[in-house]
Design a protein around this motif. Structure first.
Motif, mmCIF file in Angstrom:
data_model
loop_
_atom_site.group_PDB
_atom_site.id
_atom_site.type_symbol
_atom_site.label_atom_id
_atom_site.label_comp_id
_atom_site.label_asym_id
_atom_site.label_seq_id
_atom_site.Cartn_x
_atom_site.Cartn_y
_atom_site.Cartn_z
ATOM 1 N N UNK A 48 44.472 -1.037 -18.144
ATOM 2 C CA UNK A 48 44.179 -2.456 -18.357
ATOM 3 C C UNK A 48 45.457 -3.111 -18.873
ATOM 4 N N UNK A 49 46.031 -4.021 -18.086
ATOM 5 C CA UNK A 49 47.319 -4.640 -18.400
ATOM 6 C C UNK A 49 47.165 -6.140 -18.614
ATOM 7 N N UNK A 50 47.826 -6.647 -19.635
ATOM 8 C CA UNK A 50 48.004 -8.085 -19.792
ATOM 9 C C UNK A 50 49.305 -8.459 -19.091
ATOM 10 N N UNK A 51 49.217 -9.231 -18.006
ATOM 11 C CA UNK A 51 50.425 -9.677 -17.303
ATOM 12 C C UNK A 51 50.470 -11.211 -17.272
ATOM 13 N N UNK A 52 49.947 -11.798 -18.346
ATOM 14 C CA UNK A 52 49.877 -13.254 -18.436
ATOM 15 C C UNK A 52 51.234 -13.907 -18.610
ATOM 16 N N UNK A 53 52.279 -13.102 -18.798
ATOM 17 C CA UNK A 53 53.622 -13.665 -18.868
ATOM 18 C C UNK A 53 54.140 -14.096 -17.503
ATOM 19 N N UNK A 54 53.529 -13.646 -16.434
ATOM 20 C CA UNK A 54 53.965 -14.026 -15.095
ATOM 21 C C UNK A 54 53.811 -15.527 -14.889
ATOM 22 N N UNK A 55 54.626 -16.087 -13.996
ATOM 23 C CA UNK A 55 54.606 -17.528 -13.740
ATOM 24 C C UNK A 55 53.798 -17.837 -12.488
ATOM 25 N N UNK A 56 53.031 -18.925 -12.541
ATOM 26 C CA UNK A 56 52.193 -19.320 -11.410
ATOM 27 C C UNK A 56 52.500 -20.755 -10.978
ATOM 28 N N UNK A 57 52.548 -20.957 -9.662
ATOM 29 C CA UNK A 57 52.810 -22.272 -9.092
ATOM 30 C C UNK A 57 51.816 -22.543 -7.970
ATOM 31 N N UNK A 58 51.223 -23.726 -7.967
ATOM 32 C CA UNK A 58 50.386 -24.165 -6.861
ATOM 33 C C UNK A 58 51.231 -25.006 -5.914
ATOM 34 N N UNK A 59 51.037 -24.797 -4.622
ATOM 35 C CA UNK A 59 51.685 -25.612 -3.592
ATOM 36 C C UNK A 59 50.579 -26.219 -2.740
ATOM 37 N N UNK A 60 50.521 -27.550 -2.706
ATOM 38 C CA UNK A 60 49.439 -28.252 -2.016
ATOM 39 C C UNK A 60 50.001 -29.375 -1.164
ATOM 40 N N UNK A 61 49.305 -29.679 -0.066
ATOM 41 C CA UNK A 61 49.697 -30.783 0.798
ATOM 42 C C UNK A 61 49.608 -30.404 2.260
ATOM 43 N N UNK A 62 49.631 -31.413 3.123
ATOM 44 C CA UNK A 62 49.469 -31.174 4.553
ATOM 45 C C UNK A 62 50.609 -30.338 5.130
ATOM 46 N N UNK A 63 51.778 -30.348 4.479
ATOM 47 C CA UNK A 63 52.926 -29.568 4.956
ATOM 48 C C UNK A 63 53.183 -28.349 4.085
ATOM 49 N N UNK A 64 52.186 -27.908 3.324
ATOM 50 C CA UNK A 64 52.398 -26.798 2.383
ATOM 51 C C UNK A 64 52.898 -25.547 3.086
ATOM 52 N N UNK A 65 52.285 -25.175 4.213
ATOM 53 C CA UNK A 65 52.706 -23.977 4.928
ATOM 54 C C UNK A 65 54.105 -24.111 5.498
ATOM 55 N N UNK A 66 54.383 -25.244 6.125
ATOM 56 C CA UNK A 66 55.711 -25.474 6.693
ATOM 57 C C UNK A 66 56.777 -25.502 5.603
ATOM 58 N N UNK A 67 56.422 -26.082 4.453
ATOM 59 C CA UNK A 67 57.346 -26.105 3.317
ATOM 60 C C UNK A 67 57.678 -24.681 2.863
#
Length: 372
Positions: A48-67
């Protein structure tokens, strides 16, 4: 100098008697009992590991995949929803800013998980590359906690945690590098079949306010199943045995993907992406390449130790990037960047271990593969 941050689970770690270290600007548990016990627990039961130090980013929008196709080394426009992909964030010269995992959550919504110590650099690069595209990058690191359950009984632990409900599909149908949405009590929960140990396992992303309750529920459910809290020390030997790179050791701004054995991660068929021109013009013929090394005895090479191609005298032809006495295999293992001329499997090299040159044999990575 600012004090390292603590995760929302810090009091749980203190109560378990953890030893701590500053890792990527976070005060993280190194171990709770012993490195060996925690390592073996993951290989035979679950950790059981706490890895809450990792960074998270959301990418949203109609061009999210192309971006993302432009911003990262992989291809994401054709990636199925609820799949995950390992990728690289490159600088224009082709060097590695960070290695990341990308999850596609919806047609126009992706999640990126990056290394804690690279949060600022990753954020700056992602935001800069989103200009003039219909893609919004949001740093949500402080909104979520991340908990990993890794090992042969990891699925049994999650299935025994009764407060995990409303899964999009049963866990036994969830493939490796795929994810599913669920609920923990009333909170949204993302469960991904990913990890950094070489074992089967899951990583669970949950709003920070629900993290302590989730940790407690997992610990209770796993009490009779062999679940053991595990720290950074065992995580490092586990990932080393599995041949998984660690940023700052096997990966850096001075290393291009092919040197680290990650040329396959780069979708070179794409017409344009950041780093493409740098990779096409940067000569790597004589650049050091990553290899595995195994040796006998108990004396292990450590990061920074020189590697030679002769037993005496001569110039160093490489350097250890990570090394340890393997708890699973019982002999020393290491990853090293060495001259291409010395990189063939079976080649005998010599590691300078505190003034004594220890013979080591070049071997293919990984050192360890789970049996099922």
């Amino acid at each position: 100098m600012t004090d390292p941050r603590t995760t929302v689970l810090h009091q749980r770690h203190e109560a378990l008697g953890a030893s701590f270290t500053d890792f990527g600007g976070w005060l993280m548990p190194v171990r709770y009992s012993s490195d060996l016990a925690e390592h073996h627990a993951v290989r035979t039961g679950a950790g059981l590991f706490d890895i809450s130090h990792m960074a998270e980013f959301l990418v949203e929008g109609s061009a999210a995949g192309a971006y993302l196709d432009y911003a990262l080394a992989g291809t994401f426009t054709t990636m199925p929803i609820w799949k995950a992909k390992y990728s690289l964030l490159l600088e224009r010269s082709g060097g590695i800013i960070d290695d990341v995992i990308v999850y596609r959550l919806a047609d126009e919504r992706y999640l990126i998980i990056a290394n804690a110590g690279n949060r600022a650099a990753v954020s700056a690069a992602l935001v800069e590359r989103s200009q003039s595209m219909d893609a919004e990058v949001t740093d949500v690191t402080d909104d979520y906690a991340l908990i990993a359950v890794q090992g042969p009984v990891a699925r049994a632990v999650l299935e025994a945690t009764g407060s995990i409900t409303d899964l999009g599909k049963p866990l036994d149908e969830l493939k490796y590098y795929a994810a599913v949405d669920a609920r923990f009590d009333s909170a949204p929960l993302l469960i991904a079949r990913t990890g950094y140990t070489g074992e089967d396992g899951f990583e669970l992303l949950i709003p920070v306010g629900n993290a302590v309750d989730l940790w407690d529920a997992l610990a209770a459910a796993g009490a009779e199943l062999g679940l053991t809290p595990a720290g950074l020390a065992s995580r490092d030997t586990l990932r080393l045995e599995a041949g998984m790179p660690l940023y700052g050791h096997e990966l850096s701004l001075d290393i291009v993907p092919a040197q680290a054995g990650l040329g396959r991660v780069v979708a070179s068929e794409k017409s344009d992406f950041v780093g493409r021109e740098g990779l096409s013009t940067k000569g790597t013929v004589d650049a050091p390449v990553l290899v595995g090394l195994v040796s006998d005895g108990r004396r292990a090479g450590r990061a920074g130790y020189a590697v030679f191609d002769v037993a005496e005298d001569g110039e160093a032809i490489g350097e250890i990037t990570s090394g340890a006495l393997s708890p699973t295999l019982g002999h020393p293992i290491a990853m090293a960047l060495v001259s291409p001329s010395a990189s063939d499997a079976g080649t005998t090299l010599f590691i300078d271990v505190r003034g004594t040159r220890i013979p080591a044999t070049v071997t293919a990575l990984p050192f360890y593969r789970r049996s099922n």
